[in-house]
Write an enzyme that holds these catalytic residues in place. Sequence first.
Site, mmCIF file in Angstrom:
data_model
loop_
_atom_site.group_PDB
_atom_site.id
_atom_site.type_symbol
_atom_site.label_atom_id
_atom_site.label_comp_id
_atom_site.label_asym_id
_atom_site.label_seq_id
_atom_site.Cartn_x
_atom_site.Cartn_y
_atom_site.Cartn_z
ATOM 1 N N CYS A 1 0.512 -1.734 -0.211
ATOM 2 C CA CYS A 1 0.139 -0.172 0.134
ATOM 3 C C CYS A 1 0.950 1.358 -0.213
ATOM 4 C CB CYS A 1 -1.005 -0.120 1.079
ATOM 5 S SG CYS A 1 -2.114 -1.725 1.449
HETATM 6 C C1 BEZ Z 1 0.975 -5.253 1.878
HETATM 7 O O1 BEZ Z 1 -0.194 -4.258 1.983
HETATM 8 O O2 BEZ Z 1 2.205 -4.864 2.324
HETATM 9 C C2 BEZ Z 1 0.206 -6.199 2.372
HETATM 10 C C3 BEZ Z 1 -1.639 -6.883 2.046
HETATM 11 C C4 BEZ Z 1 -1.266 -7.885 3.102
HETATM 12 C C5 BEZ Z 1 -0.815 -8.575 2.179
HETATM 13 C C6 BEZ Z 1 0.211 -8.632 1.514
HETATM 14 C C7 BEZ Z 1 0.735 -7.276 1.620
#
Ligand code: BEZ
Length: 212
Positions: free
Chosen positions: A45
């Site tokens: 994100c």
């Molecule tokens: C992320 O947003 O980095 C993420 C969230 C859940 C699983 C893997 C990555």
Amino acid sequence: MSLRLGDPAPNFQAKTTAGDIDFYEYLGNNWGVLFSHPADFTPVCTTELGRTALLKEEFAKRNVKVLAVSVDPLDKHLGWVKDINETQNCSVDFPIIADENRTVANLYGMIHPNASETFTVRSLFIIGPDKKVKLTITYPASTGRNFNEVLRVIDSLQLTANYSVATPANWNSGEDVIVVPAVSTEDAIKKFSKGVKIVKPYLRYTPQPNID
Ligand code: BEZ
């Protein structure tokens, strides 16, 4: 039932990193991109929000307002934005919605319980100036979205809305586009002054109309 193409995009009021907003007022007569993030302080994100901030001029050129959603609270968002700006060399100034009560997540079907009961998946909605849903994409939490693809599909949607053309497989801006089936070949020849290449009666190309 999940939102489908052509459905009205639900309006909402929300607290965001850019202050309190009414979604429809924020969009005005622009196009909108509303996209969800599983949680704050997560790596994928962080890169997605940074990439979006770096593409600010590209979204503005296309009259697109962007908003992100995460189910974490506002103070957490504000701390995370500092990290995003630092690590991605950007300045996030579009709103990130603090959707603690999951109002927006539920309105837009961003929680897929068989993936996670609590966190949103990576949903993305493109909304037209008529406030209708024009395109949706859904990625799992582990796969970051391609924001060049988001811009590409916005270009395609805007060409269709403004010029009655469609875009072929793997199309990129600058390449020939397709005359939509609803336009007769006779009308297409009158309408598209750059010419119409007729491969089959149903497969007709014309140069992209909005560039020189
Ligand atoms: C992320 O947003 O980095 C993420 C969230 C859940 C699983 C893997 C990555």
